[in-house]
Design an enzyme around this catalytic site. Structure first.
Site, PDB file in Angstrom:
ATOM      1  N   ARG A 115     -28.505  31.589  -7.517  1.00  0.00           N
ATOM      2  CA  ARG A 115     -28.987  32.822  -6.894  1.00  0.00           C
ATOM      3  C   ARG A 115     -28.817  32.779  -5.386  1.00  0.00           C
ATOM      4  O   ARG A 115     -29.114  31.770  -4.762  1.00  0.00           O
ATOM      5  CB  ARG A 115     -30.478  33.004  -7.211  1.00  0.00           C
ATOM      6  N   MET A 168     -24.248  38.491  -3.352  1.00  0.00           N
ATOM      7  CA  MET A 168     -23.673  38.133  -4.637  1.00  0.00           C
ATOM      8  C   MET A 168     -24.658  38.365  -5.779  1.00  0.00           C
ATOM      9  O   MET A 168     -25.850  38.148  -5.636  1.00  0.00           O
ATOM     10  CB  MET A 168     -23.292  36.662  -4.630  1.00  0.00           C
ATOM     11  N   CYS A 174     -37.439  57.504  31.819  1.00  0.00           N
ATOM     12  CA  CYS A 174     -37.345  58.813  31.178  1.00  0.00           C
ATOM     13  C   CYS A 174     -36.015  59.000  30.466  1.00  0.00           C
ATOM     14  O   CYS A 174     -35.676  60.093  30.071  1.00  0.00           O
ATOM     15  CB  CYS A 174     -37.558  59.925  32.193  1.00  0.00           C
ATOM     16  N   LYS A 198     -35.881  34.108  -0.560  1.00  0.00           N
ATOM     17  CA  LYS A 198     -36.147  33.817  -1.968  1.00  0.00           C
ATOM     18  C   LYS A 198     -36.588  32.368  -2.139  1.00  0.00           C
ATOM     19  O   LYS A 198     -37.596  32.082  -2.793  1.00  0.00           O
ATOM     20  CB  LYS A 198     -34.889  34.099  -2.796  1.00  0.00           C
ATOM     21  N   GLY A 227     -26.489  43.871  -2.018  1.00  0.00           N
ATOM     22  CA  GLY A 227     -25.124  43.828  -1.499  1.00  0.00           C
ATOM     23  C   GLY A 227     -24.617  42.406  -1.437  1.00  0.00           C
ATOM     24  O   GLY A 227     -23.437  42.156  -1.237  1.00  0.00           O
ATOM     25  N   HIS A 236     -31.887  50.468  -8.952  1.00  0.00           N
ATOM     26  CA  HIS A 236     -31.155  50.256  -7.703  1.00  0.00           C
ATOM     27  C   HIS A 236     -31.348  51.430  -6.743  1.00  0.00           C
ATOM     28  O   HIS A 236     -31.702  51.263  -5.575  1.00  0.00           O
ATOM     29  CB  HIS A 236     -29.668  50.058  -8.022  1.00  0.00           C
ATOM     30  N   SER A 290     -38.841  56.592  38.460  1.00  0.00           N
ATOM     31  CA  SER A 290     -38.584  56.817  37.047  1.00  0.00           C
ATOM     32  C   SER A 290     -37.143  56.396  36.775  1.00  0.00           C
ATOM     33  O   SER A 290     -36.216  56.887  37.423  1.00  0.00           O
ATOM     34  CB  SER A 290     -38.802  58.287  36.690  1.00  0.00           C
TER      35      SER A 290
HETATM   36  P1  ADP Z   1     -31.545  39.533  -6.704  1.00  0.00           P
HETATM   37  O1  ADP Z   1     -31.470  38.840  -5.405  1.00  0.00           O
HETATM   38  O2  ADP Z   1     -30.519  40.582  -6.889  1.00  0.00           O
HETATM   39  O3  ADP Z   1     -32.931  39.992  -6.995  1.00  0.00           O
HETATM   40  P2  ADP Z   1     -32.021  37.297  -8.421  1.00  0.00           P
HETATM   41  O4  ADP Z   1     -31.515  36.001  -7.947  1.00  0.00           O
HETATM   42  O5  ADP Z   1     -33.447  37.552  -8.238  1.00  0.00           O
HETATM   43  O6  ADP Z   1     -31.138  38.462  -7.794  1.00  0.00           O
HETATM   44  O7  ADP Z   1     -31.644  37.396  -9.944  1.00  0.00           O
HETATM   45  C1  ADP Z   1     -31.742  38.585 -10.631  1.00  0.00           C
HETATM   46  C2  ADP Z   1     -32.461  38.387 -11.927  1.00  0.00           C
HETATM   47  O8  ADP Z   1     -31.878  37.357 -12.665  1.00  0.00           O
HETATM   48  C3  ADP Z   1     -33.904  37.978 -11.788  1.00  0.00           C
HETATM   49  O9  ADP Z   1     -34.735  39.053 -11.550  1.00  0.00           O
HETATM   50  C4  ADP Z   1     -34.164  37.369 -13.123  1.00  0.00           C
HETATM   51  O10 ADP Z   1     -34.474  38.372 -14.037  1.00  0.00           O
HETATM   52  C5  ADP Z   1     -32.851  36.746 -13.455  1.00  0.00           C
HETATM   53  N1  ADP Z   1     -32.927  35.305 -13.174  1.00  0.00           N
HETATM   54  C6  ADP Z   1     -32.591  34.663 -12.051  1.00  0.00           C
HETATM   55  N2  ADP Z   1     -32.830  33.348 -12.147  1.00  0.00           N
HETATM   56  C7  ADP Z   1     -33.360  33.159 -13.387  1.00  0.00           C
HETATM   57  C8  ADP Z   1     -33.840  32.016 -14.103  1.00  0.00           C
HETATM   58  N3  ADP Z   1     -33.851  30.812 -13.545  1.00  0.00           N
HETATM   59  N4  ADP Z   1     -34.307  32.221 -15.339  1.00  0.00           N
HETATM   60  C9  ADP Z   1     -34.308  33.455 -15.887  1.00  0.00           C
HETATM   61  N5  ADP Z   1     -33.875  34.547 -15.285  1.00  0.00           N
HETATM   62  C10 ADP Z   1     -33.405  34.415 -14.031  1.00  0.00           C
HETATM   63 MG    MG Z   2     -34.389  39.223  -7.586  1.00  0.00          MG
END
Ligand code: ADP
Ligand code: MG
Ligand code: MG
Length: 922
Positions: free
Chosen positions: A106, A117, A871, A36, A115, A480, A804
Site C-alpha cells: 500500500r 498507486m 491593501c 497511513k 491519485g 470516489h 499601506s
Molecule cells: P487507499 O490509499 O486508496 O485507501 P489502501 O492501501 O487503504 O488504499 O487499500 C485499499 C483497500 O484495500 C483497503 O481499504 C482495504 O479494504 C484493502 N486492504 C489493504 N490492505 C489490506 C490488508 N492487509 N488486508 C485486507 N485488505 C486490505
Molecule cells: Mg485506504
C-alpha cells in the site's frame, strides 16, 4: 546512526506489540512513514487490532527516485530483514506451498493523496502457494478468487496492463457459463480465469521493458514472491510521479519532494463468507458535521469493492444488527470512541472483518467540507475535547469560501427531476457534460458545467476540478466522487439512481420521466439536499450566521487579544457605500482602501475631460466645482456607512488619459467630419482636440504620469479631492456622526513627493476647518508600492502617519512584470518549470516580502507610531496573511467577500506565530 529505512508495526508471534514509531507524535512520524504508516503504528500502539506489517520510509522513495529508480545501498537488505521478521511473527512464509503468508502493498504519503498507486492485495500467491491457501482454508473457491484477483491487480497496477482486458475476460466467462454475477462463478471457473489472466500478462507485458519478469525472453507472471514484492514496492515509489499524482499535489499545494512510503501488511480477508465484510466509515458526518457514525460496508467483499460502487453497500448503522457480524459491529463502535478520544478529532477509517473478527486497516483525520469542519469543531469545544483556539485552527480559511459561496435562492421554484445522496454541500448550475475531457473543454471556454458520470475514477480528477459540480448515478457517500468532491469543496450529488447515463451517446434518460438530458443542457444540483433540478436555479449569497459567526467572533477575540501577541486587524477594500456596508456586515474593522478613480467615470468623465482639456481658466474652474460637489456626495455616503471606523481614501491613482476619450475613436470622427465637409473652424477645433488627446498618450502608462505625480502636476486636483474629503467629514461631524477619513497618497517614490503633497493636503484641511468651524484631524499617509519607497521608508516615514503596502504594484515593479501581460503569457509555464513557486500576484513572494520588511522597519525607524497595513489582493490570501503578520503589519485589507477568510486566517497566523493553539486548561 545509519539512516533507518524501515519501521515495523503490530504484534509479534507472542501477541506483544513490537511497533517502532518514527516520531514523537503521529504528525512528526507522518513525514517519515507517511500518513497511513504513522497511523497504523499509532493504532497498534493504542491496542487496536491492526494486521502486522512494516513501512518503508518516504525518504527512501525520494532517494530511489532521484537516483533514477535505483535502490540506495543496503536498503534491499534492510527490507529483507523486516520481511523475514514478519514471516517469523506470523509463523508463515510468503509463497509457502502449505500455509502461505499473503500481504498487501500500500502506498501512503505524508498527506492522503487519491491519485497515488492502487493497492495490490493478496501478494505472495503463485501456482504452489494457492494450493496451500486452499488447503489451509478448506475453500477452493476463495483460493482461486484470491489468486485471480492478485494476477489482475498486479498486472494492472504494477505492470500497467490495461485493466479492461481482465474485465472483458470475466464477462466472457460469465456469458459462457450463463451467469450474471461474479459470485456465481465456481472455483473451476476462477481457476480457468487465473490461467487466462496469466496469458493476458504474458501477451501484454513488454519483455524488453521488464526483463525481470522475462528470464527467458518471454514475459511470464512472476512466481517468486520476493520478486513480486520488490516490483510492487518499486511501483509504489514510481506512482509518486504519475501525472495524476502530480496534478493532485498541484491542486492541493502539496510539496513535490516529500515522497511516499510503502506499507507491506499481512492480509486479512473480508471475502471469506457471510461472517466476513469490509467497510469504510467516519466517526461523524463529513458532509454536514452531524454527530453520527457514517459509512458503508459490504458483506463478503474485499478491498476497494465498497469505494468502487460495484455492489450496493449497506449503512454502517446496520452492521451490529447483521447476523454473524454483531460482535464485530459492537467492536467497531467501540473503536469509533477510542479513536475520537485519542485523536480528539473526526476520524475516517477502513476496516475488514474476517470470520467475525474486526481488523483495522487505516485511520486518519477525516476529510470534510467546510460546513462539517465548522460543526465538528464547535461540537468538540462543547464536548470539552478541544479549546476555542484549537477549533479556530480546525477550519481552513480557504475552505471557508465554500460557506460564502452562492446558494440557491430560497424563493426559487424548483423542478426536481431526480434525487441522489447529498454527498458534498453547495449549489451548482451548469451544462451537462459526460466526460472529463468535455468538462475541461467547457471550463476553457468559460462555460460552467456539471460532470455527470456513472461513478468517477482517479482519472476524472481534471474534469472534477474543471466542473462546477459532480453528479453520479452510482456509489455511496464514501464513493470516489463523494470523497474527492468533499475534499475540493465542490457540490456533489451521488448515487442518483434514476439517471440512466449513456456516456458514449452523450445522453442521460431520467427514469420515471420522459426527460433525456443531452450534453450542454443546463441543470442545477444541490449537494446539500441531493436534488437534481432541470434548468438554471438563481443563486444568492448566504449570510454570516450561526456557527460561522461564532467561530469568526472567536477569531476576532484572538486577533484583538494583546496578551496573545500583536493586534492584527482586518479591513476591506471598498469604494462605494454598498460595498462598505457589505464589508461591515462581514466584519471589516475599517476601509483600508477607498479608490477614488471610479468616481471619475460615467457621467463625470465629461467633467474631468473638460477640466484637463479646457483652455480657459473659467471652464476649468467650473469643471472643478462640479467634481468637488460630486466627490463630496461620494464621501458623505462612504463615511456615513463606515461611521466610527477608519476609511483610508486614496487620491487619484491611474494615468489621466484613462479618463479621456480614445484618440483613435476621435480620429475616426474627425475623418467623417472631413468627408462631410465641415467648415474649417470646426475642423480646426477637432484637430486641436485630437492633438491634445494624443499628447496624453504614454508608452508605459503604468510607469508614467499617474499617482502622486498627477497631483503634483495638477495641484488643483489634489486640492479638490482633499476639500471633498474634509468637507464631507466636517458636514457629518456637524450632524453628530464620527467620520474617520485618512488620506493616502499613491505611488510615492521619494520623500520629497510626499512632503509636497502633504503640505498641500494639510493646508487644504486647515482651510476647510476654518471655513466650517469644525476641528478636523485627518491623518495623512502613503502607499508603499515602488521599490524605491520601500528601500527609503526611513525617510518617507517622517512625513507619513501610516503606510499601506500595495503589493500589486510592488510585485509588478519588484519583478519587472506587467501583470496584465505576464499572467497569461508565461507565469503558467514558470509555475510548471518551478521557476516560480506560486503566482506572486496571488501569494506574496518572499523577495517582495523583503521589500515589505524594509518598508515596515524603515517606517518605524522614522515614526514609532506609524500604522502599517497592506491593501493588495494578497491581503486576502491565507498564506500571505501569515507572512504579513510575521512581517509586522498591523492589518490586512481585502475585498469584502474575503473579509471573513482574512478574519480567520489572521487569527490562525497569530496563533501559529505565538506557540500554536492553547489546549484546554493551558
Ligand atoms: P487507499 O490509499 O486508496 O485507501 P489502501 O492501501 O487503504 O488504499 O487499500 C485499499 C483497500 O484495500 C483497503 O481499504 C482495504 O479494504 C484493502 N486492504 C489493504 N490492505 C489490506 C490488508 N492487509 N488486508 C485486507 N485488505 C486490505
Ligand atoms: Mg485506504
Ligand atoms: Mg498601485
Amino acid at each position: 546512526m545509519a539512516e533507518k529505512h524501515v519501521y515495523k508495526f503490530g504484534v509479534d508471534e507472542n501477541g506483544n506489540n513490537v511497533t517502532e514509531v518514527a516520531g514523537k507524535t503521529v504528525d512528526e512520524a507522518k513525514w517519515i512513514t507517511g500518513g497511513k504508516g504513522a497511523n497504523l503504528a499509532e493504532m497498534a500502539n493504542i491496542g487496536l487490532p491492526v494486521p502486522p506489517g512494516f513501512t518503508i520510509t518516504c525518504q527512501t522513495c525520494v532517494a530511489y527516485s532521484s537516483a533514477g529508480n535505483v535502490w540506495p545501498d543496503g536498503v534491499l537488505d534492510e527490507i529483507d530483514v523486516y520481511r523475514k521478521d514478519l514471516e517469523k511473527r506470523m509463523g508463515k512464509k510468503l509463497g509457502d506451498k502449505d500455509d502461505p503468508l499473503l500481504v498487501s502493498v500500500r502506498s501512503g504519503a505524508p498527506f492522503s493523496m487519491p491519485g497515488m498507486m492502487d493497492t495490490v492485495l493478496n501478494l505472495g500467491l503463485n501456482d504452489d502457494s494457492v494450493q496451500g491457501l486452499i488447503k489451509k482454508t478448506n475453500n477452493e473457491r476463495f483460493g482461486w478468487d484470491s489468486y485471480r484477483r492478485f494476477v489482475q491487480m498486479f498486472s494492472d497496477v504494477v505492470m500497467g496492463v490495461d485493466g479492461q482486458l481482465f474485465e472483458d475476460a470475466i464477462n466472457e466467462k460469465k456469458e459462457e457459463k450463463g451467469v450474471k454475477l461474479d459470485t456465481e462463478l465456481t472455483a473451476e471457473d476462477l481457476k480457468d480465469l487465473t490461467a487466462t489472466f496469466k496469458e493476458i500478462f504474458a501477451k501484454n507485458v513488454d519483455s524488453q521493458a521488464h526483463p525481470e519478469v522475462a528470464p527467458n525472453g518471454v514475459a511470464e507472471f512472476p512466481q517468486d514472491p520476493y520478486l513480486q514484492l520488490r516490483l510492487a514496492e518499486q511501483a509504489v515509489f514510481g506512482s509518486w510521479n504519475t501525472p495524476r499524482a502530480i496534478l493532485y499535489r498541484k491542486q492541493n499545494k502539496i510539496d513535490d519532494t516529500l515522497g511516499t512510503a510503502v506499507n507491506v501488511q499481512v492480509m486479512v480477508f473480508g471475502n471469506m463468507g457471510s461472517t466476513s465484510a469490509t467497510g469504510v466509515a467516519f466517526t461523524r458526518n463529513p458532509a454536514d458535521g452531524t454527530n453520527e457514525r457514517y459509512g458503508d460496508f459490504l458483506v463478503n467483499a474485499q478491498g476497494e469493492d465498497v469505494v468502487a460502487g460495484i455492489r450496493n453497500t449497506e449503512p454502517i448503522a446496520d452492521l451490529p444488527k447483521t447476523p454473524g457480524l454483531e460482535q464485530a459491529g459492537k467492536d467497531l463502535y467501540r473503536v469509533f470512541e477510542i479513536l475520537e478520544d485519542h485523536y480528539a478529532d473526526m476520524m475516517d477509517l477502513e476496516f475488514t472483518i474476517q470470520e467475525g473478527k474486526l481488523w483495522m486497516l487505516q485511520t486518519r483525520v477525516g476529510k470534510r467540507t467546510a460546513l462539517s469542519a465548522l460543526k465538528v469543531a464547535m461540537q468538540m469545544v462543547d464536548e470539552g475535547r478541544i479549546s476555542k483556539e484549537q477549533a479556530i485552527m480546525r477550519v481552513a480559511p480557504a475552505q471557508l469560501d465554500q460557506l460564502l459561496h452562492p446558494q440557491f435562492d430560497p424563493k426559487a421554484k424548483l423542478d426536481v427531476v431526480a434525487k441522489g445522496m447529498n454527498a458534498s454541500p453547495g449549489a451548482a448550475v451548469g451544462a451537462v457534460v459526460f466526460s472529463s475531457d468535455a468538462a475541461v473543454h467547457y471550463h476553457n471556454i468559460e462555460k460552467p458545467c456539471i460532470l455527470v458520470r456513472w461513478e468517477t475514477t482517479p482519472d476524472d480528477l481534471k474534469g472534477m476540478v474543471a466542473a462546477e459540480g459532480i453528479l453520479t448515478s452510482h456509489g455511496g457517500k464514501t464513493s470516489h466522487a463523494a470523497v474527492i468532491a468533499r475534499g475540493m469543496g465542490a457540490p456533489c450529488v451521488c448515487g442518483a439512481e434514476a439517471l440512466k447515463i449513456d456516456a458514449k451517446a452523450k445522453e442521460c434518460a431520467i427514469t420515471g420521466t420522459d426527460i433525456v438530458l443531452h450534453e450542454g443542457d443546463v441543470i442545477s444540483i444541490n449537494g446539500t439536499t441531493g436534488d437534481v433540478i432541470l434548468g438554471e436555479v438563481p443563486l444568492v449569497r448566504p449570510e454570516l450566521t450561526g456557527d460561522l459567526e461564532t467561530i469568526l467572533e472567536w477569531a476576532d477575540d484572538v486577533r484583538h487579544d494583546a496578551s496573545r501577541g500583536r493586534l492584527f486587524g482586518v479591513r476591506a477594500n471598498a469604494d462605494n457605500p454598498a460595498d462598505a456596508k457589505l464589508s461591515r456586515d462581514f466584519g471589516a474593522e475599517g476601509i483600508g482602501l477607498d479608490r477614488t478613480e471610479h468616481m471619475f467615470l460615467g457621467d463625470r468623465k465629461q467633467i474631468i475631460q473638460t477640466f484637463i482639456l479646457a483652455d480657459r481658466t473659467g471652464d476649468k474652474q467650473t469643471a472643478l466645482g462640479q467634481l468637488l460637489k460630486a466627490q463630496t456626495d461620494d464621501f458623505l455616503g462612504m463615511f456615513e456607512a463606515m461611521d466610527g471606523k477608519t476609511v483610508i481614501v486614496r487620491l487619484l491613482d491611474p494615468p489621466l488619459h484613462e479618463f479621456l476619450d480614445n484618440p483613435r475613436d476621435y480620429a475616426v470622427a474627425l475623418a467623417h467630419a472631413e468627408d462631410r465637409g465641415e467648415n474649417e473652424t470646426q475642423l480646426k477645433a477637432r484637430r486641436d482636440m485630437l492633438a491634445r488627446l494624443d499628447s496624453f498618450q504614454e508608452a508605459n502608462p503604468m510607469l508614467g504620469l499617474r499617482g502622486c505625480r498627477l497631483g503634483i502636476v495638477y495641484p488643483e486636483l489634489t486640492e479638490m479631492q482633499v476639500r471633498a474629503i474634509a468637507g464631507a467629514a466636517a458636514h457629518l461631524k456637524k450632524r453628530g456622526l464620527d467620520p474617520r477619513p485618512e488620506i493616502m497618497v499613491p505611488l510615492v517614490g521619494t520623500w520629497q513627493e510626499l512632503k509636497v503633497e502633504r503640505d498641500q493636503i494639510e493646508e487644504t484641511i486647515a482651510s476647510v476647518s476654518e471655513q466650517t468651524g469644525v476641528d478636523l484631524d485627518i491623518p495623512v499617509g502613503c502607499m508603499i508600492e515602488i521599490p524605491r519607497a520601500a528601500v527609503t521608508a526611513d525617510e518617507i516615514g517622517k512625513y507619513a502617519d501610516f503606510f499601506s503596502f500595495g503589493t500589486n504594484d510592488l510585485t509588478q515593479m519588484g519583478f519587472g512584470y506587467s501583470r496584465d501581460d505576464v499572467e497569461g503569457a508565461f507565469v503558467p509555464l514558470y509555475l510548471k518549470k518551478k521557476i516560480l513557486k506560486s503566482n506572486p500576484f496571488e501569494t506574496l513572494d518572499y523577495g517582495i516580502a523583503k521589500l515589505v520588511k524594509m518598508g515596515v522597519e524603515g517606517g518605524h525607524e522614522a515614526n514609532d507610531k506609524i500604522v502599517c497595513g497592506v491593501c493588495g489582493e494578497t491581503g486576502g490570501d491565507p498564506d500571505s496573511i501569515q507572512m504579513y503578520y510575521d512581517l509586522g503589519l498591523d492589518y490586512v485589507s481585502c475585498s469584502p467577500y474575503r473579509v471573513p477568510i482574512a478574519r480567520l486566517a489572521g487569527a490562525q497566523a497569530k496563533i501559529n506565530s505565538n506557540g500554536g493553539p492553547k489546549k484546554i486548561g493551558e
